[in-house]
Motif scaffolding. Sequence first.
Motif, mmCIF file in Angstrom:
data_model
loop_
_atom_site.group_PDB
_atom_site.id
_atom_site.type_symbol
_atom_site.label_atom_id
_atom_site.label_comp_id
_atom_site.label_asym_id
_atom_site.label_seq_id
_atom_site.Cartn_x
_atom_site.Cartn_y
_atom_site.Cartn_z
ATOM 1 N N ALA B 266 29.453 35.935 -18.711
ATOM 2 C CA ALA B 266 28.022 35.698 -18.854
ATOM 3 C C ALA B 266 27.439 35.256 -17.518
ATOM 4 C CB ALA B 266 27.762 34.645 -19.924
ATOM 5 N N ALA B 267 28.165 34.395 -16.809
ATOM 6 C CA ALA B 267 27.676 33.928 -15.510
ATOM 7 C C ALA B 267 27.606 35.094 -14.527
ATOM 8 C CB ALA B 267 28.588 32.831 -14.973
ATOM 9 N N ALA B 268 28.651 35.924 -14.527
ATOM 10 C CA ALA B 268 28.670 37.071 -13.617
ATOM 11 C C ALA B 268 27.528 38.022 -13.934
ATOM 12 C CB ALA B 268 30.013 37.797 -13.724
ATOM 13 N N ALA B 269 27.299 38.270 -15.240
ATOM 14 C CA ALA B 269 26.268 39.222 -15.635
ATOM 15 C C ALA B 269 24.883 38.750 -15.214
ATOM 16 C CB ALA B 269 26.306 39.443 -17.147
ATOM 17 N N LEU B 270 24.710 37.421 -15.030
ATOM 18 C CA LEU B 270 23.414 36.902 -14.588
ATOM 19 C C LEU B 270 23.280 36.934 -13.070
ATOM 20 C CD1 LEU B 270 23.099 33.860 -16.996
ATOM 21 C CD2 LEU B 270 21.578 35.832 -16.924
ATOM 22 N N GLY B 271 24.346 37.387 -12.386
ATOM 23 C CA GLY B 271 24.279 37.490 -10.934
ATOM 24 C C GLY B 271 24.715 36.234 -10.203
ATOM 25 N N LEU B 272 25.344 35.301 -10.909
ATOM 26 C CA LEU B 272 25.835 34.092 -10.243
ATOM 27 C C LEU B 272 27.106 34.414 -9.467
ATOM 28 C CD1 LEU B 272 25.364 31.722 -13.266
ATOM 29 C CD2 LEU B 272 24.344 31.280 -11.062
ATOM 30 N N GLY B 273 27.221 33.906 -8.264
ATOM 31 C CA GLY B 273 28.417 34.111 -7.455
ATOM 32 C C GLY B 273 29.523 33.158 -7.857
ATOM 33 N N TYR B 274 30.660 33.252 -7.157
ATOM 34 C CA TYR B 274 31.837 32.465 -7.520
ATOM 35 C C TYR B 274 31.552 30.963 -7.520
ATOM 36 C CZ TYR B 274 36.471 30.363 -7.228
ATOM 37 O OH TYR B 274 37.567 29.583 -7.447
ATOM 38 N N LYS B 276 28.747 29.230 -7.475
ATOM 39 C CA LYS B 276 27.745 28.764 -8.432
ATOM 40 C C LYS B 276 28.301 28.805 -9.856
ATOM 41 C CE LYS B 276 23.724 29.744 -5.701
ATOM 42 N NZ LYS B 276 22.870 30.848 -5.257
ATOM 43 N N LEU B 280 28.326 25.312 -11.689
ATOM 44 C CA LEU B 280 27.295 25.112 -12.710
ATOM 45 C C LEU B 280 27.793 25.376 -14.124
ATOM 46 C CD1 LEU B 280 24.422 26.977 -10.840
ATOM 47 C CD2 LEU B 280 24.701 24.509 -11.047
#
Lengths: 255, 368
Positions: B266-274, B276, B280
């Motif tokens: 889910a974090a990756a799909a939102l564009g968050l990097g490693y 973050k 977070l």
Amino acid sequence: MNEPSSAPLSEQEMIRMEKVHKWYGTFHVLKDINLTVRKGERIVVCGPSGSGKSTAIRCINRLEEFQRGRIVVDGQELSSDVKQVEQIRREVGMVFQHFNLFPHLTVLENCTLAPTWVRKLPRRQAEDIAMRYLERVKIPEQAGKYPGQLSGGQQQRVAIARSLCMNPKIMLFDEPTSALDPEMIKEVLETMVTLAEDGMTMICVTHEMGFAKTVAHRVIFMDGGEIIEENEPEEFFTHPQSDRTKLFLSQILHN
Amino acid sequence: MTEAPLSRAEPPPASTIGAFGWLHRNLFSSPFNIALTLLASYLLYLTIPPLLHWALLDATWNGDSREACQANGGACWVFIRVNFEQFMYGFYPEAQRWRVNTALLLLILGAAPLFVRAMPNKLKVRWGLGLLLIYPLVAFMLFKGGLFGLRIVDTSRWGGLLLTLIIAGVGMTAALPLGVLLALGRRSQMPAIQALCTIFIELWRGVPLITVLFMSSVMLPLFLPAGVNFDKLLRALIGVTLFQSAYMAEVVRGGLQAIPKGQFEAAAALGLGYWKTMALIVLPQALKLVIPGIVNTFIALFKDTSLVLIIGLFDLMNIVHNATTNPAWLGFSTEGYAFAAAVYWLFCFSMSRYSQNLEKRLYTGHKR
């Protein structure tokens, strides 16, 4: 459900998958997938479990790697460059079967996290946007709660709002209603229909054939890692071409 | 149990509620249980009264020499009273002890906002991080001196509870972030980083702390060029920190493994990097899960500080031991060690209670 507008589609390509192959070890999961999705187009992907449909759409935002072929998303070709992949993921929203909300954050924080940390929006602005989308999925009153306090249907609607807060150009839905009780499926599907009415480009892996009939421009049937058949919903359901499609439809419609 | 008809709510039988019910359920529910209760009561009868007599009733509290204790048969707490200052400050010069007290006061004032319930969590995190960066410098300057006209007090004179708290405090605040980094490194996709972190963790976990301290104090100087000399306390601090960070890394890794794959996706799909994603999404959940393990490591670390006596540092344990060998006070080691144990227990128990409280407050009711 309302009938989404069927205005003529623009010619602009949003997604192009060319000869995509993927292997898990020696297992060939995706075999020569070719798919073009235009701006505003809504596609439903169906097929028996293990047919590779989830894997296929997870390749589009590179949650899955593929070994051969190419995928172009909104003019950018997917590569292994991390920065570029993150760039593409900002424009592609995804909704998961199991919602995957962040349980340690409130509903509002779930929605503002990516806009503030990835898009660098000021907090107030991100909160305004989040509230707007929470209103659109009809749960603004839950903003201060934690995901664990919501029902499955509510959680999935928050997940949709969370994706929309990034203002994506494309939305991917990976079996969004498969983990829900029947009475909650309806509320999630309604949310997805309103999205469709607004002209969002959508690819949806689902077994909800009613949704496919009313919303999709095209239905794609996958089996054994291949695209077996693709057609307009009307044709697809009334005159399926291949035997495998007929078998699948007879099984799923008789349930 | 009696079976009452369910048509009307009736009060439960008297034998199942209240103090009587509790006794019945927990102490006298079966013949075996009754036997155990009687046996336990007898053992308590044998041990508690003599202990009370020794520690409280027959003990001597007032006086300033061992002669005061001759009359009574119980504990001689005069020994603790006379040596109390030394137990707290070690050989820190008496005229300079106000500096230690000032540092303690600053810590209490600085940390107080963190315990205010009304303060928002975000502000607490920022305040805590600021405190973590600034306080060690201020405290070091106060302890060591040399600036603002403060007399220099060499680290070899620091001792007692002060030294124990310094080693434990530095060890905890440095081992946790280091352990988090090691844990992330061990789960890294990059083979070189993964190998380095794994080797580091296994190496430090594979040797006893005593060996580490001994090596740092006896062997290290042999490898360094002549004239280069690290402070003995600094070497102990580094040894304790690296040793405990290896344990911490494994505790944190346990938490990381408990985070479902969907959270990363889910974090990756939102564009968050490693970074973050880790900072977070993953670490806040993982660390919350392993609070008991982290506190367990902290408690072990706190008690392990007593091992620095092996390299001649006078922490609480060593200074108490030292006082018991003073010819003027021979024969009172029981009181000394009981006192030291009580102090260690007080700190460890407080940490344990605080962690339980923290767990309760951070619970966000996530059922999966």
